[in-house]
Design an enzyme around this catalytic site. Structure first.
Site, PDB file in Angstrom:
ATOM      1  CB  ALA A 112       0.306   1.722  -4.287  1.00  0.00           C
ATOM      2  CE1 TYR A 113       0.777   9.517  -0.159  1.00  0.00           C
ATOM      3  CE2 TYR A 113       2.908   8.826   0.697  1.00  0.00           C
ATOM      4  CZ  TYR A 113       1.949   9.804   0.524  1.00  0.00           C
ATOM      5  OH  TYR A 113       2.145  11.058   1.030  1.00  0.00           O
ATOM      6  CG  LEU A 114       6.489   5.734  -0.969  1.00  0.00           C
ATOM      7  CD1 LEU A 114       7.623   4.837  -0.491  1.00  0.00           C
ATOM      8  CD2 LEU A 114       6.700   7.171  -0.492  1.00  0.00           C
ATOM      9  N   GLY A 131       0.816  -1.210   0.000  1.00  0.00           N
ATOM     10  CA  GLY A 131       0.000   0.000   0.000  1.00  0.00           C
ATOM     11  C   GLY A 131       0.846   1.254   0.000  1.00  0.00           C
ATOM     12  CE  LYS A 174       1.187  12.535  -2.217  1.00  0.00           C
ATOM     13  NZ  LYS A 174       0.463  13.805  -2.477  1.00  0.00           N
TER      14      LYS A 174
END
Length: 218
Positions: free
Chosen positions: A129-131, A126, A134
């Site tokens: 995926a965020y990194l 999770g 961004k």
């Protein structure tokens, strides 16, 4: 100065709205949920109901018309899946940049994250995926020659009271945390420092007062 903030009900955004309105600036916050409007008014900001996952470039450009700066402080949130991290953390940031270009707003600040990388292999899926989302957004913004962009990558965010003292660098800094109060205060200082355009900055708590830390970047 008039600033339009995407993700206007976020924790950093509300703090930023309070700081800007307190000094007499005009500030608008983009929100998806009309029920959040009173919170923005309480922070001194004009609420604008606009869903960046369904809005067009023209929709967003109309809100940006006459603004001096755009700040992307939106995020899909910790409980969101990979798809929404792409549509919010990446795609909405790009949409705001497209709209800023169309509206003639050159100054663009994006709140990213330390460790952001379009090719992140971070072990927790999770957060990886965020990194990646961004990082991809940062890459897309940094490719814009028509924008005076600054990418701000804070470390771990806390709700501790701000100290006004940070470590802010265009190079790598060791991982650490930073109160959201101080992130908002750094954003205000960056808005007032056009010489920081074109920089990707890492931010954690430190020993240097914010005004000095920003001035040292120029």
């Amino acid at each position: 100065m008039r600033t339009v903030i995407a993700g206007g009900h976020g924790q950093i955004a509300l703090r930023l709205e309070r700081l800007l309105s307190a000094r007499g600036d005009s500030v608008a916050g983009l929100i998806r949920n009309p029920a959040q409007a009173d919170d923005l008014r309480g922070a001194g900001a004009e609420p604008v109901v606009l869903d960046l996952e369904s809005a067009t470039v023209d929709d967003v450009a109309a809100v940006l018309a006459g603004a001096d700066a755009a700040v992307f402080a939106a995020g899909a949130g910790a409980g969101s899946g990979p798809d929404r991290k792409q549509t919010v953390d990446r795609d909405a940031a790009v949409l705001l940049a497209d709209a800023a270009e169309r509206a003639g707003v050159r100054r663009y600040l994006i709140v990213s994250s330390m460790g952001a990388d379009a090719h992140s292999t971070f072990k927790e899926p999770g957060f990886a995926a965020y990194l990646r989302a961004k990082g991809a957004a940062d890459d897309a913004i940094r490719a814009r020659t028509s924008l005076d962009w600054t990418v701000l990558r804070p470390g771990g965010l806390t709700n501790d009271p701000g100290t006004g003292r940070v470590r802010l660098s265009a190079g790598h800094v060791d991982r650490g945390s930073i109160p959201r109060d101080d992130v908002a205060a750094v954003l205000v200082a960056l808005l007032d420092a056009p010489a920081t355009a074109g920089l990707t900055l890492e931010l954690v708590s430190g020993d240097t007062d914010i005004a000095t830390a920003v001035a040292q970047l120029a």
